[in-house]
Enzyme design. Structure first.
Site, PDB file in Angstrom:
ATOM      1  N   HIS A 149     -23.352 -21.185 -22.621  1.00  0.00           N
ATOM      2  CA  HIS A 149     -22.321 -20.285 -22.109  1.00  0.00           C
ATOM      3  C   HIS A 149     -21.134 -21.015 -22.286  1.00  0.00           C
ATOM      4  CE1 HIS A 149     -24.979 -17.445 -19.606  1.00  0.00           C
ATOM      5  NE2 HIS A 149     -25.715 -17.472 -20.674  1.00  0.00           N
ATOM      6  N   GLU A 169     -18.668 -21.455 -20.389  1.00  0.00           N
ATOM      7  CA  GLU A 169     -18.351 -22.027 -19.369  1.00  0.00           C
ATOM      8  C   GLU A 169     -19.187 -23.580 -18.945  1.00  0.00           C
ATOM      9  OE1 GLU A 169     -18.050 -17.679 -17.707  1.00  0.00           O
ATOM     10  OE2 GLU A 169     -19.547 -19.159 -18.939  1.00  0.00           O
ATOM     11  N   CYS A 201     -21.882 -16.275 -14.773  1.00  0.00           N
ATOM     12  CA  CYS A 201     -23.294 -15.714 -14.286  1.00  0.00           C
ATOM     13  C   CYS A 201     -23.836 -16.679 -13.153  1.00  0.00           C
ATOM     14  CB  CYS A 201     -24.168 -15.816 -15.417  1.00  0.00           C
ATOM     15  SG  CYS A 201     -24.493 -17.530 -15.873  1.00  0.00           S
ATOM     16  N   CYS A 211     -23.909 -20.392 -14.241  1.00  0.00           N
ATOM     17  CA  CYS A 211     -22.472 -20.943 -14.521  1.00  0.00           C
ATOM     18  C   CYS A 211     -21.687 -21.103 -13.279  1.00  0.00           C
ATOM     19  CB  CYS A 211     -21.653 -20.168 -15.453  1.00  0.00           C
ATOM     20  SG  CYS A 211     -22.223 -20.125 -17.304  1.00  0.00           S
TER      21      CYS A 211
END
Length: 169
Positions: free
Chosen positions: A54, A56, A84, A87
């Site tokens: 992801h 992040e 999410c 993260c």
């Protein structure tokens, strides 16, 4: 410079991800009024997508590789989608001071979790959260992603149907 300025930089990263066929999440980490890390989602276009790469998480890895001490409590992360749960937990444990996002993740967003019911470390390290900054610009990227039949990541999901139901400005 304000939140919209830095969110625009995150949107630029998301546009690049979209051009590469990736899920259009981009982010930047800002410290002392300047961008110190840029990142975008990777690994979403394979037949077996990565749920670790992801934007992040990649940004945090890059942040850890920088030389010198950085007061993480003073850092702000700007992401085109609400982080999410994975993260958000990583950002919390990394002591990032503020999380700013554009588009809400109705399927997996972690910023509205009841941190009071979690172990103490999550309650004490809680970052400030601001949502909805340049939301319509981010929404347009997600609509473009889901509108392309070649992009199969999260096709048929709650996020796709929620996104398609949103009006763009």
């Amino acid at each position: 410079m304000d939140d919209a300025y830095f969110m625009q930089a995150a949107l630029d990263e998301a546009r690049r991800a979209l051009e590469d066929g990736e899920f259009p999440v981009g982010c930047v980490i800002v410290g002392a009024g300047r961008i110190i890390v840029r990142s975008a989602r990777r690994g979403s276009r394979s037949i077996d997508p990565s749920e670790i790469d992801h934007a992040e998480m990649l940004a945090l890895r890059h942040l850890e590789s920088l030389d010198g001490h950085i007061a993480r409590e003073d850092l702000v992360i700007y992401s085109t989608m609400e982080p999410c749960l994975m993260c958000f937990a990583a950002l919390t444990l990394s002591r990032i001071g503020k999380v700013v996002y554009a588009y809400e993740d109705v399927m997996g967003g972690g910023t509205n979790c009841d941190l009071e019911s979690l172990p103490p470390i999550y309650r004490t390290l809680r970052p400030r959260v601001v949502g909805g900054i340049l939301r319509s610009e981010s929404l347009a990227l997600f609509k473009a992603f889901f509108g392309n039949a070649a992009n199969t990541y999260w096709q048929g999901s709650l996020l796709e149907s929620y996104t398609s139901d949103q009006a763009t400005c």
